[in-house]
Design an enzyme around this catalytic site. Structure first.
Site, mmCIF file in Angstrom:
data_model
loop_
_atom_site.group_PDB
_atom_site.id
_atom_site.type_symbol
_atom_site.label_atom_id
_atom_site.label_comp_id
_atom_site.label_asym_id
_atom_site.label_seq_id
_atom_site.Cartn_x
_atom_site.Cartn_y
_atom_site.Cartn_z
ATOM 1 N N ASN A 184 -4.162 3.680 7.885
ATOM 2 C CA ASN A 184 -2.770 3.740 7.977
ATOM 3 C C ASN A 184 -1.846 3.805 6.654
ATOM 4 O O ASN A 184 -0.900 3.388 6.675
ATOM 5 C CB ASN A 184 -2.372 2.132 8.472
ATOM 6 C CG ASN A 184 -2.982 1.300 7.308
ATOM 7 O OD1 ASN A 184 -3.390 1.635 6.324
ATOM 8 N ND2 ASN A 184 -2.692 -0.281 7.579
ATOM 9 N N GLU B 218 -0.891 -2.511 2.287
ATOM 10 C CA GLU B 218 -0.597 -2.516 3.546
ATOM 11 C C GLU B 218 0.831 -2.250 3.966
ATOM 12 O O GLU B 218 1.661 -2.446 3.440
ATOM 13 C CB GLU B 218 -1.019 -3.664 4.637
ATOM 14 C CG GLU B 218 -2.567 -4.099 4.545
ATOM 15 C CD GLU B 218 -3.329 -3.242 5.433
ATOM 16 O OE1 GLU B 218 -3.324 -1.955 5.484
ATOM 17 O OE2 GLU B 218 -4.204 -3.898 6.064
ATOM 18 N N HIS C 61 -2.775 2.959 3.509
ATOM 19 C CA HIS C 61 -2.728 2.171 2.475
ATOM 20 C C HIS C 61 -3.702 2.624 1.257
ATOM 21 O O HIS C 61 -4.509 3.346 1.521
ATOM 22 C CB HIS C 61 -3.380 0.536 2.825
ATOM 23 C CG HIS C 61 -4.846 0.489 3.301
ATOM 24 N ND1 HIS C 61 -5.374 -0.229 4.230
ATOM 25 C CD2 HIS C 61 -6.020 1.022 2.784
ATOM 26 C CE1 HIS C 61 -6.657 -0.209 4.393
ATOM 27 N NE2 HIS C 61 -7.012 0.792 3.391
ATOM 28 N N ASP D 49 -9.540 -4.330 -5.060
ATOM 29 C CA ASP D 49 -9.175 -5.317 -4.138
ATOM 30 C C ASP D 49 -10.347 -6.014 -3.906
ATOM 31 O O ASP D 49 -11.587 -5.663 -4.308
ATOM 32 C CB ASP D 49 -8.584 -4.614 -2.900
ATOM 33 C CG ASP D 49 -9.410 -3.352 -2.723
ATOM 34 O OD1 ASP D 49 -10.386 -3.093 -2.963
ATOM 35 O OD2 ASP D 49 -8.684 -2.647 -1.745
HETATM 36 C C1 GLP Z 1 -10.231 -0.032 2.291
HETATM 37 C C2 GLP Z 1 -10.112 -0.375 0.843
HETATM 38 C C3 GLP Z 1 -9.641 0.447 -0.168
HETATM 39 C C4 GLP Z 1 -10.544 1.697 0.225
HETATM 40 C C5 GLP Z 1 -9.842 2.524 1.546
HETATM 41 C C6 GLP Z 1 -10.766 3.536 2.184
HETATM 42 O O1 GLP Z 1 -9.566 -0.681 3.266
HETATM 43 N N1 GLP Z 1 -9.370 -1.603 0.687
HETATM 44 O O2 GLP Z 1 -9.899 -0.062 -1.405
HETATM 45 O O3 GLP Z 1 -10.403 2.748 -0.669
HETATM 46 O O4 GLP Z 1 -9.549 1.245 2.579
HETATM 47 O O5 GLP Z 1 -11.900 2.998 2.793
HETATM 48 P P1 GLP Z 1 -12.899 4.118 3.256
HETATM 49 O O6 GLP Z 1 -13.372 4.804 1.964
HETATM 50 O O7 GLP Z 1 -14.003 3.046 3.792
HETATM 51 O O8 GLP Z 1 -12.288 4.990 4.302
#
Ligand code: GLP
Length: 243
Positions: A136, A143, A138, A67
């Site tokens: 959440n 989402e 995702h 992403d």
């Molecule tokens: C983010 C990204 C994801 C990531 C996830 C966890 O919003 N879009 O690609 O893997 O959420 O993020 P984090 O590792 O900072 O908790």
């Protein structure tokens, strides 16, 4: 420990790619805090490879990120492009084009999403997919609610995700972009192998909810990973504690 074992696994996958680059599919990479220690450990490991092997790895490296935010300027330090260049691209001296991400500066985000999916399909889809987990539920920026047939597309980020990611934006969730391009669950579930990495106490509630589900549920997009034949969950003790 978790990092070491996962890096062992990734190193094995990279060696297999080197043995047969033509038949190998791209790596699927994620961003976020979860990935930072992992990429640091992976870089450290790969820089110990003999020079000819490392040179061959650089030549054959092909990865697609999950992403990217829409609307940040080129070179913005908060973009996922910068994250990947800083953590893998420069430390490993990967050639231009080795790390593919959705075009976050595209004037037409929908067209950029279609082009990213097409570029990935042209390479045969993802081989090994790394995933972090959103608070959440995702994966990527899929989402909730989100079903398994969703494709690479432009999405609107939820308030909770913008809160979760505000750290990169000086703690102000209002400055986190409202839109992003993400691979869909369709592309993610077509990967050969999936590694979901969940670390830290803040992920305990969502991991608990995920493991308690008996059937996939659009309200917890990561639950669709349970329908894949080859998924590994990598969780540390903090994430596994009862919330
Ligand atoms: C983010 C990204 C994801 C990531 C996830 C966890 O919003 N879009 O690609 O893997 O959420 O993020 P984090 O590792 O900072 O908790």
């Amino acid at each position: 420990m978790l990092c070491t074992r996962l890096v062992d696994q990734l190193e094995r996958s990279l060696r297999q790619i080197l043995q047969n680059p033509a038949a190998s599919r791209p790596l699927g990479l994620a961003t976020g805090r979860t990935m930072e220690p992992l990429y640091a450990a992976l870089v450290e490991r790969l820089l110990r490879w003999p020079s000819p092997d490392l040179a061959a790895l650089r030549r054959s490296w092909c990865s697609f990120n999950l992403d990217e935010y829409l609307g940040l300027p080129a070179g913005d330090p908060r973009s996922y492009r910068t994250f990947m260049d800083d953590r893998l691209g420069r430390p490993l001296a990967l050639p231009a084009g080795a790390l593919q991400l959705p075009d976050g500066q595209a004037a037409d985000g929908d067209a950029a999403a279609v082009a990213f999916r097409a570029a990935l399909q042209a390479k045969g889809g993802i081989g090994v997919q790394l995933l972090g987990l959103g608070s959440n539920g995702h994966v990527g920026f899929n989402e909730p609610p989100c079903g398994p047939r969703t494709r690479c597309r432009v999405v609107t980020l939820s308030g909770s995700t913008r809160e979760q990611n505000a750290g990169m934006f000086g703690g102000d969730s209002a400055t986190v972009p409202t839109r992003a391009i993400t691979l869909g669950l369709d592309e993610i579930l077509m990967a050969e192998d999936i590694h979901l990495v969940v670390t830290g106490a803040s992920k305990a509630p969502v991991l608990h909810a995920l493991l308690a589900l008996e059937h996939p549920d659009d309200r917890l997009p990561a639950s669709w990973l349970g329908s894949h034949r080859q998924v590994c969950l990598w969780a540390d003790a903090e994430a596994l504690q009862h919330p």
